[in-house]
Design a protein around this motif. Sequence first.
Motif, PDB file in Angstrom:
ATOM      1  N   ASP A  12       0.722  -1.407  -0.047  1.00 12.11           N
ATOM      2  CA  ASP A  12      -0.095   0.099   0.006  1.00 12.11           C
ATOM      3  C   ASP A  12       0.964   1.221  -0.069  1.00 12.11           C
ATOM      4  OD1 ASP A  12      -2.243  -1.447  -0.110  1.00 12.11           O
ATOM      5  OD2 ASP A  12      -2.925  -1.353   2.128  1.00 12.11           O
ATOM      6  N   LEU A  13       2.097   1.348   0.594  1.00 19.78           N
ATOM      7  CA  LEU A  13       2.985   2.518   0.782  1.00 19.78           C
ATOM      8  C   LEU A  13       3.787   2.347  -0.441  1.00 19.78           C
ATOM      9  CD1 LEU A  13       3.712   2.832   4.365  1.00 19.78           C
ATOM     10  CD2 LEU A  13       2.422   4.214   2.923  1.00 19.78           C
ATOM     11  N   GLY A  14       3.644   1.197  -1.287  1.00 17.33           N
ATOM     12  CA  GLY A  14       4.545   1.390  -2.658  1.00 17.33           C
ATOM     13  C   GLY A  14       6.157   1.179  -2.539  1.00 17.33           C
ATOM     14  N   LYS A  41       8.379 -13.964  14.123  1.00 18.12           N
ATOM     15  CA  LYS A  41       8.071 -12.570  14.312  1.00 18.12           C
ATOM     16  C   LYS A  41       9.420 -11.687  14.876  1.00 18.12           C
ATOM     17  CE  LYS A  41       4.823 -12.944  17.250  1.00 18.12           C
ATOM     18  NZ  LYS A  41       3.875 -13.008  18.437  1.00 18.12           N
ATOM     19  N   PRO A  42       9.183 -10.520  14.447  1.00 23.85           N
ATOM     20  CA  PRO A  42      10.316  -9.564  14.527  1.00 23.85           C
ATOM     21  C   PRO A  42      10.465  -9.357  15.962  1.00 23.85           C
ATOM     22  CG  PRO A  42       8.904  -8.330  13.795  1.00 23.85           C
ATOM     23  CD  PRO A  42       8.272  -9.891  13.585  1.00 23.85           C
ATOM     24  N   TYR A  43      11.767  -8.808  16.661  1.00 21.16           N
ATOM     25  CA  TYR A  43      11.876  -8.550  17.902  1.00 21.16           C
ATOM     26  C   TYR A  43      10.884  -7.453  18.407  1.00 21.16           C
ATOM     27  CZ  TYR A  43      15.932 -11.381  18.680  1.00 21.16           C
ATOM     28  OH  TYR A  43      16.696 -12.596  18.682  1.00 21.16           O
ATOM     29  N   ARG A  44      10.394  -7.094  19.684  1.00 19.73           N
ATOM     30  CA  ARG A  44       9.563  -6.117  19.801  1.00 19.73           C
ATOM     31  C   ARG A  44      10.300  -4.692  19.011  1.00 19.73           C
ATOM     32  NH1 ARG A  44       4.680  -5.570  21.575  1.00 19.73           N
ATOM     33  NH2 ARG A  44       4.824  -6.932  23.365  1.00 19.73           N
ATOM     34  N   ARG A  45      11.380  -4.233  19.323  1.00 23.82           N
ATOM     35  CA  ARG A  45      11.660  -3.056  18.914  1.00 23.82           C
ATOM     36  C   ARG A  45      11.435  -2.976  17.107  1.00 23.82           C
ATOM     37  NH1 ARG A  45      16.371  -5.727  20.118  1.00 23.82           N
ATOM     38  NH2 ARG A  45      18.241  -5.802  18.533  1.00 23.82           N
ATOM     39  N   PHE A  46      11.678  -4.033  16.772  1.00 24.53           N
ATOM     40  CA  PHE A  46      11.509  -4.054  15.160  1.00 24.53           C
ATOM     41  C   PHE A  46      10.060  -3.991  14.889  1.00 24.53           C
ATOM     42  CE2 PHE A  46      16.013  -5.816  15.115  1.00 24.53           C
ATOM     43  CZ  PHE A  46      16.568  -4.816  14.234  1.00 24.53           C
ATOM     44  N   GLN A  47       9.206  -4.685  15.637  1.00 22.13           N
ATOM     45  CA  GLN A  47       7.875  -4.548  15.616  1.00 22.13           C
ATOM     46  C   GLN A  47       7.169  -3.203  15.371  1.00 22.13           C
ATOM     47  OE1 GLN A  47       5.505  -7.062  18.132  1.00 22.13           O
ATOM     48  NE2 GLN A  47       6.587  -8.956  17.515  1.00 22.13           N
ATOM     49  N   SER A  52       5.720   1.741  12.821  1.00 20.24           N
ATOM     50  CA  SER A  52       5.856   3.231  12.612  1.00 20.24           C
ATOM     51  C   SER A  52       6.171   3.457  10.992  1.00 20.24           C
ATOM     52  CB  SER A  52       7.122   3.790  13.461  1.00 20.24           C
ATOM     53  OG  SER A  52       7.375   5.221  12.985  1.00 20.24           O
ATOM     54  N   LEU A  53       6.881   2.840  10.462  1.00 19.77           N
ATOM     55  CA  LEU A  53       7.219   2.958   9.149  1.00 19.77           C
ATOM     56  C   LEU A  53       6.006   2.697   8.132  1.00 19.77           C
ATOM     57  CD1 LEU A  53       9.406   3.144   6.586  1.00 19.77           C
ATOM     58  CD2 LEU A  53       9.424   0.876   6.776  1.00 19.77           C
ATOM     59  N   LEU A  54       5.403   1.704   8.443  1.00 15.47           N
ATOM     60  CA  LEU A  54       4.287   1.383   7.754  1.00 15.47           C
ATOM     61  C   LEU A  54       2.757   2.315   8.161  1.00 15.47           C
ATOM     62  CD1 LEU A  54       4.776  -2.426   7.245  1.00 15.47           C
ATOM     63  CD2 LEU A  54       5.422  -0.330   5.888  1.00 15.47           C
ATOM     64  N   LYS A  55       2.964   3.047   9.183  1.00 16.65           N
ATOM     65  CA  LYS A  55       1.740   3.680   9.667  1.00 16.65           C
ATOM     66  C   LYS A  55       0.734   2.906  10.096  1.00 16.65           C
ATOM     67  CE  LYS A  55       3.131   7.814   6.836  1.00 16.65           C
ATOM     68  NZ  LYS A  55       4.310   7.242   6.456  1.00 16.65           N
ATOM     69  N   CYS A  56       1.002   1.880  10.716  1.00 20.37           N
ATOM     70  CA  CYS A  56      -0.116   1.005  11.513  1.00 20.37           C
ATOM     71  C   CYS A  56       0.069   0.725  12.811  1.00 20.37           C
ATOM     72  CB  CYS A  56       0.165  -0.391  10.803  1.00 20.37           C
ATOM     73  SG  CYS A  56      -0.261  -0.340   8.895  1.00 20.37           S
ATOM     74  N   GLU A  57      -1.003   0.046  13.431  1.00 19.24           N
ATOM     75  CA  GLU A  57      -0.618  -0.406  14.905  1.00 19.24           C
ATOM     76  C   GLU A  57       0.060  -1.698  15.084  1.00 19.24           C
ATOM     77  OE1 GLU A  57      -1.147   0.629  17.944  1.00 19.24           O
ATOM     78  OE2 GLU A  57      -2.252   2.492  17.898  1.00 19.24           O
ATOM     79  N   VAL A  58       0.944  -1.963  16.018  1.00 22.10           N
ATOM     80  CA  VAL A  58       1.422  -3.139  15.921  1.00 22.10           C
ATOM     81  C   VAL A  58       0.666  -4.227  16.184  1.00 22.10           C
ATOM     82  CG1 VAL A  58       2.680  -4.686  17.578  1.00 22.10           C
ATOM     83  CG2 VAL A  58       3.429  -2.172  17.057  1.00 22.10           C
ATOM     84  N   SER A  59      -0.784  -4.059  16.744  1.00 19.79           N
ATOM     85  CA  SER A  59      -1.512  -4.986  16.993  1.00 19.79           C
ATOM     86  C   SER A  59      -2.276  -5.339  15.559  1.00 19.79           C
ATOM     87  CB  SER A  59      -2.397  -4.768  17.967  1.00 19.79           C
ATOM     88  OG  SER A  59      -3.156  -3.462  17.750  1.00 19.79           O
ATOM     89  N   TYR A  60      -2.088  -4.487  14.738  1.00 18.09           N
ATOM     90  CA  TYR A  60      -2.771  -4.820  13.128  1.00 18.09           C
ATOM     91  C   TYR A  60      -1.953  -5.832  12.353  1.00 18.09           C
ATOM     92  CZ  TYR A  60      -4.269  -4.168   8.358  1.00 18.09           C
ATOM     93  OH  TYR A  60      -4.672  -4.412   7.178  1.00 18.09           O
TER      94      TYR A  60
END
Length: 255
Positions: A12-14, A41-47, A52-60
Amino acid sequence: MANERLRGAIVDLGLTLDEVAERLGVAAKTVERWINDPERKPYRRFQYATASLLKCEVSYLWPDERTSAEVTASGNAELVRLYPHRSVVAPSLWTSLYAKATRQFDVLVYSGFWLTEDAAFHRIVKEKSADGVPIRFMLGEPTSAAVAVRGEDEGIGTAMAGKIRNALINYGPLFGLPGVEFRLHATTLYNSLYRADDELLANGHLFGVGAYMAPVLHLRRVPGGELFDAYAESVERVWETARPISSPAEWEGPQ
């Protein structure tokens, strides 16, 4: 099943996998595994960095993870108290904290000189050593660039390195005690950290200000919290890269 939400957010972000990987500081294959292998799954800091990069909630992106609001609430629960300056913290707080240590006893500083002059602290170190508690001291490498920069930042120049040397001399009687280890680090230290088991004091470093005038966070680990662990992991990273020494005279490095 593949993580289609993660794949879709990237599309979606291209962005390409290579672009995502570069911004996160990981390999493209790592990002690909996050998508195709739900067990990786990535480590928490990478989650959080990915969200943040993808403009989403971690829980999404990872539905079994908590929302940022839940993580924030846990972090607030870990904060026992905030002190505006180290100078207003009762000296007894450090000794009472370490007096309770049974598993972990860490001191991460540049010099922490004031603590080296505390007779009660020395007594606690000796008692904990006798009790079999592992004790780790991490002081700044006096000849390192990081220490020189910190000295300039505080306006004391080479006196910072001198404080470390004096601190090591003060700690002289503690060298060689069972379970007591000293290492010198050359890291850029953003906080002086004092850990005893599941509690720690984080004394921030501010540009142009001595640590005694900087804030102190008193943290206690709680289930689901991440703030304490973030600082604790920082201690481990410094420990792994620091240079072991067996006497105060070794600050000059191998001869």
